[in-house]
Design an enzyme around this catalytic site. Structure first.
Site, PDB file in Angstrom:
ATOM      1  N   THR A  91      38.553  39.227  30.767  1.00 54.21           N
ATOM      2  CA  THR A  91      39.952  39.828  30.163  1.00 54.21           C
ATOM      3  C   THR A  91      39.674  39.793  28.647  1.00 54.21           C
ATOM      4  O   THR A  91      39.952  40.876  28.067  1.00 54.21           O
ATOM      5  CB  THR A  91      41.379  39.054  30.479  1.00 54.21           C
ATOM      6  OG1 THR A  91      41.429  39.214  31.752  1.00 54.21           O
ATOM      7  CG2 THR A  91      42.423  39.833  29.637  1.00 54.21           C
ATOM      8  N   TRP A 133      37.224  33.701  38.547  1.00 54.34           N
ATOM      9  CA  TRP A 133      37.492  35.327  38.462  1.00 54.34           C
ATOM     10  C   TRP A 133      36.268  36.111  38.836  1.00 54.34           C
ATOM     11  O   TRP A 133      36.350  37.208  39.162  1.00 54.34           O
ATOM     12  CB  TRP A 133      37.668  35.684  36.754  1.00 54.34           C
ATOM     13  CG  TRP A 133      39.034  35.604  36.397  1.00 54.34           C
ATOM     14  CD1 TRP A 133      39.921  36.725  36.032  1.00 54.34           C
ATOM     15  CD2 TRP A 133      40.125  34.499  36.334  1.00 54.34           C
ATOM     16  NE1 TRP A 133      41.315  36.252  35.780  1.00 54.34           N
ATOM     17  CE2 TRP A 133      41.462  35.168  36.185  1.00 54.34           C
ATOM     18  CE3 TRP A 133      40.108  32.989  36.484  1.00 54.34           C
ATOM     19  CZ2 TRP A 133      42.490  34.301  35.836  1.00 54.34           C
ATOM     20  CZ3 TRP A 133      41.270  32.308  36.505  1.00 54.34           C
ATOM     21  CH2 TRP A 133      42.321  32.716  36.193  1.00 54.34           C
ATOM     22  N   ASN A 179      39.922  35.437  41.869  1.00 55.51           N
ATOM     23  CA  ASN A 179      41.196  35.896  41.075  1.00 55.51           C
ATOM     24  C   ASN A 179      41.458  37.555  41.548  1.00 55.51           C
ATOM     25  O   ASN A 179      40.502  38.381  41.174  1.00 55.51           O
ATOM     26  CB  ASN A 179      40.937  35.741  39.867  1.00 55.51           C
ATOM     27  CG  ASN A 179      42.129  36.242  38.877  1.00 55.51           C
ATOM     28  OD1 ASN A 179      43.169  35.642  39.281  1.00 55.51           O
ATOM     29  ND2 ASN A 179      42.019  37.210  38.227  1.00 55.51           N
ATOM     30  N   GLU A 180      42.727  37.780  42.006  1.00 58.45           N
ATOM     31  CA  GLU A 180      42.955  39.184  42.180  1.00 58.45           C
ATOM     32  C   GLU A 180      41.867  39.982  42.727  1.00 58.45           C
ATOM     33  O   GLU A 180      41.786  41.301  42.469  1.00 58.45           O
ATOM     34  CB  GLU A 180      43.289  39.691  40.693  1.00 58.45           C
ATOM     35  CG  GLU A 180      44.745  39.102  40.485  1.00 58.45           C
ATOM     36  CD  GLU A 180      45.033  39.460  39.063  1.00 58.45           C
ATOM     37  OE1 GLU A 180      44.550  40.411  38.493  1.00 58.45           O
ATOM     38  OE2 GLU A 180      46.104  38.547  38.421  1.00 58.45           O
ATOM     39  N   GLU A 256      50.146  33.351  39.058  1.00 58.95           N
ATOM     40  CA  GLU A 256      49.950  33.793  37.834  1.00 58.95           C
ATOM     41  C   GLU A 256      51.308  34.708  37.725  1.00 58.95           C
ATOM     42  O   GLU A 256      51.602  35.547  38.409  1.00 58.95           O
ATOM     43  CB  GLU A 256      48.670  34.572  37.731  1.00 58.95           C
ATOM     44  CG  GLU A 256      48.367  35.069  36.312  1.00 58.95           C
ATOM     45  CD  GLU A 256      47.214  35.573  35.869  1.00 58.95           C
ATOM     46  OE1 GLU A 256      46.160  35.410  36.511  1.00 58.95           O
ATOM     47  OE2 GLU A 256      47.088  36.586  35.116  1.00 58.95           O
ATOM     48  N   ARG A 382      61.746  46.434  28.818  1.00 60.84           N
ATOM     49  CA  ARG A 382      61.803  47.332  27.944  1.00 60.84           C
ATOM     50  C   ARG A 382      61.986  46.786  26.176  1.00 60.84           C
ATOM     51  O   ARG A 382      62.698  45.818  26.153  1.00 60.84           O
ATOM     52  CB  ARG A 382      63.370  47.971  27.997  1.00 60.84           C
ATOM     53  CG  ARG A 382      63.283  49.567  27.519  1.00 60.84           C
ATOM     54  CD  ARG A 382      64.816  50.039  27.451  1.00 60.84           C
ATOM     55  NE  ARG A 382      65.450  49.942  28.780  1.00 60.84           N
ATOM     56  CZ  ARG A 382      66.736  49.838  29.022  1.00 60.84           C
ATOM     57  NH1 ARG A 382      67.455  49.579  27.873  1.00 60.84           N
ATOM     58  NH2 ARG A 382      67.173  49.852  30.163  1.00 60.84           N
TER      59      ARG A 382
END
Ligand code: NAG
Ligand code: NAG
Ligand code: NAG
Ligand code: NAG
Ligand code: NAG
Ligand code: NAG
Ligand code: NAG
Length: 672
Positions: A91, A133, A179-180, A256, A382
């Site tokens: 990341t 990761w 991870n993911e 997370e 928003r």
């Protein structure tokens, strides 16, 4: 006059409240309890998010760590989750693996070991959680997964857990999968067995650390998998979980979840998430990405995090709203406390907002956490949310205490927050007058956009340190000879984006060494580790006119073919392969240079011969001022041109093509 009128009307609108609405709620444990609370945590990593923290001046560094981990001071985290470095971009940078190669093992690399110890030092009860990761290349199969040899991958993870114990006396309480990224059932079962065999039967598996709830079906039909997994961890579950997940009976975790620096999504929406994850999602733990945003401005997600500390050179840091929104829960609960049942201390208010009630295992303490941020859930996403808040609804909430707490409590300590909106300044974690309990009943008038904690716990405290140093620019000129480091350390300020760089030594001389020799298993959502190139950025993204120099050497086995020096380098993170900038690649064996405006060498400005190659340390220099670019290898000037492309600013960078060992020394940058 007209302007004044408009302002007056706006102000009126902002402060207008609509009619009071009263509603009653029961707090009663005589009907039993809901689920057991597993704690609130935050993450370092995914990736390199604490990179700059480690080289803060000791005083500020310690203060920042106190805001995160010290009980009854700031966020007072219950869980600390770290990345198990995999030599991949995850990341905001790359974190080093403890095993770059199958024949390599080192438990000193990076900064997560240090941070784990600092967390534990401040709170011996904090739970520790590790998650990869990605994985180094030697664990990679043709499909780019780490399932080539499942026992070997499990052993790699157990080695990391063992390293924590042996080298740092740290117990890793929880371990994740990948991870993911897609999990592998055989791997989860194998990991469970390997942990048990290795003496880590108390290290519990959280799976799969993916978005959504994909593992629920597998868990339901596979007893061995069911037994192997302690809790189901979902990422960004948006405050909800499906009935099928609840029915497994497993603890459900938001392993997370999001937080950010600002008032709106950070301050406001976080308290909504912390309550609603249980009220609506029955999740008993929430772990926030990221603990501290400690990486260069210019990298992605600089607004994420409980707080920000991105200037080690000045010592400046920011204690952001999420620290206090987290404190509303963490300072008044502990892992192992029990939620009350829905309808008996947990639920939505009929007039907007939510409440949760928890008690300690000995039923001596009671904590009520209230938020009224969730009147319109869409508003949290928003950014302009609070500018549109006009009618702040007010409601009177009556709680009736029944069961064990009826009659035993006279007053509750009260803590209050209100994220800022429009012209109304924020209030964070303010101690209020105690709220009286009269005849077993609590009555509270609450406006929209508020957070309240009412509690018997007396230790709440808004910690603070005076005199945070002023923000300032990166110190330049800067020179680095790496002699001050230990071998294996990751040099400060070099923010590795692809590849893994650490201090090496040869003949008594220290230098920085790129370590990755083959393509790693990249993190599923980040495709920069398959470009066959490494990249390490340095300094200030705003730099324009600079002179940079570095000595390079390709020595021994498994070296790369080329090294580069770049100025005005523009991108990192998961789009680092899109890096544009002014790159001088040097191929010493071929006695050749290539000047490009991109990392992938697709856009070549010029190339040519280099005559003076020493086969020892060769010095690359690159200077840019306005559009004039000059470059040299050793004393041989290679070009002096006007750059045809508009790249106005960026970092200085070094790296290799392809992956492979390369040495860098005597790095220098100055402003022109
Ligand atoms: C798990 O890994 C094994 C071994 O590599 C492989 O045969 C199997 O297909 C994998 N399963 C999944 C679901 O990826
Ligand atoms: C290791 O940590 C435990 C607590 O987790 C502590 O009781 C013990 O004294 C520590 N051992 C050493 C050698 O520091
Ligand atoms: C609570 O309210 C939110 C809207 O604010 C809603 O999405 C959620 O489903 C409600 N949860 C329960 C348990 O009623
Ligand atoms: C206390 O509450 C009970 C029931 O909730 C009620 O009957 C009683 O009148 C109340 N006493 C006072 C003094 O308000
Ligand atoms: C180079 O890589 C090979 C495997 O590809 C390995 O056997 C050898 O030890 C490596 N040499 C060094 C110096 O790392
Ligand atoms: C580069 O950027 C383009 C456009 O934003 C994008 O489509 C592409 O996927 C990016 N490539 C890489 C390698 O990040
Ligand atoms: C990476 O570069 C090496 C050396 O040039 C080459 O052998 C290998 O095939 C390349 N791999 C990819 C994925 O491009």
């Amino acid at each position: 006059m007209k302007t004044f009128m408009t302002f007056a009307i706006l102000t009126l609108l902002v402060y207008e409240t609509t009619s009071d609405q009263a509603s009653s709620y029961i707090i009663d444990n005589s009907v039993g309890y809901g689920r057991t609370f597993n704690g609130i945590g935050a993450i370092s990593g995914g990736g390199a998010t604490s990179k700059l923290l480690v080289n803060y001046p000791e005083q500020q560094r310690s203060e920042i760590l106190d805001y995160l981990f010290k009980p009854n001071f700031g966020a007072s985290l219950h869980i600390f989750k770290v990345e198990i470095g995999g030599d991949i971009q995850s990341t905001d940078g790359t974190e080093a693996s403890h095993m770059h190669y199958g024949w390599d093992e080192d438990y000193t690399r990076g900064y997560e070991w240090w941070m784990l110890q600092e967390a534990k030092k401040r709170n011996p009860n904090i739970k520790l959680y590790g998650l990869p990761w990605g994985f180094p290349g030697w664990l990679r199969d043709a499909e780019d997964t780490p399932w080539k040899n499942i026992p070997t991958t499990a052993d790699y993870i157990v080695k990391w857990i063992n390293g924590a114990k042996v080298h740092y006396n740290l117990t890793i309480d929880y371990i994740g999968i990948w991870n993911e990224s897609p999990y592998n059932v055989t791997y989860i079962k194998t990991l469970r067995k390997a942990l048990d065999m290795g003496g880590f039967s108390n290290t519990l598996i959280i799976a799969p650390d993916q978005n959504g709830w994909p593992i629920v079906e597998d868990i339901t039909k596979d007893k061995e998998l069911f037994d192997a997994v302690y809790a189901i961890g979902s990422h960004y579950p948006e405050m909800n979980s499906p009935p099928s997940a609840v029915q497994t009976g497993k603890p459900l975790w938001a392993s997370e979840d999001r937080t950010s620096h600002d008032d709106v999504t950070g301050g406001g929406c976080l308290s909504r998430t912390l309550n609603q994850n249980y009220v609506t999602g029955l999740m008993t733990s929430t772990i926030l990405w990221t603990a501290v945003a400690s990486y260069y401005y210019g990298l992605p997600w600089i607004n994420a995090g409980l707080m920000r500390a991105a200037e080690p050179w000045s010592g400046y840091y920011e204690v952001s709203p999420p620290i206090w929104m987290t404190a509303h829960t963490t300072q008044f609960t502990e892992i192992g406390w029990k939620y009350f049942k829905h309808g008996y201390g947990v639920g939505n208010f009929t007039n907007g907002g939510s409440y949760v009630v928890l008690t300690s295992p000995d039923e001596q303490q009671l904590t009520i956490i209230i938020e009224t941020l969730s009147q319109d859930p869409s508003e949290c996403t928003r950014p302009a949310r609070f500018q549109y808040l006009k009618n702040l609804k007010e409601q009177i909430v009556n709680f009736q205490l029944k069961g064990k707490f009826a009659g035993s409590i006279e007053s509750l300590n009260a803590w209050y927050s209100r994220p800022g909106y429009s012209k109304v300044p924020p209030v964070y974690f303010k101690k209020m007058d105690p709220v009286m309990v009269q005849n077993g009943s609590i009555s509270l008038t609450i406006k929209q956009n508020e957070v309240w904690t009412l509690t018997t716990v007396t230790t709440g405290n808004k910690g603070s340190y005076p005199n945070i140093p002023d923000s300032g620019p990166f110190p330049i000129p800067y020179a680095e000879d790496f002699e001050g480091y230990s071998v294996g350390e990751e040099p400060y300020y070099f923010a590795q984006q692809i590849g893994s760089f650490e201090v090496g030594e040869s003949d008594g001389n220290k230098f920085m060494k790129q370590m990755v020799i083959d393509e790693p298993v990249h993190w599923y959502w980040c495709h920069v580790d398959n470009g066959n190139t490494s990249l390490n950025v340095f300094g200030d993204y705003q730099w324009q006119d600079v002179s940079a120099a570095v000595a390079v050497q390709l020595q021994g086995q498994n070296t790369s073919d080329a090294v580069f020096l770049a100025v005005r380098a523009t991108s990192g993170g998961c789009v680092a392969l899109n890096e544009t900038g002014l790159f001088m690649f040097f191929y010493p064996k071929e006695q050749r240079f290539v000047l490009t405006v991109d990392l992938l060498q697709h856009n070549v400005l010029m190339s040519g011969k280099v005559n003076k190659v020493t086969n020892n340390w060769d010095v690359l220099t690159l200077q840019v001022k306005g559009s004039r670019l000059t470059g040299a290898v050793n004393t041989e000037e290679l070009f002096d041109i006007k750059t045809p492309v508009e790249i106005s600013n960026g970092w200085v960078a070094v790296g290799t093509y392809p992956y492979g060992i390369a040495w860098f020394d005597d790095f220098q940058v100055s402003q022109l």
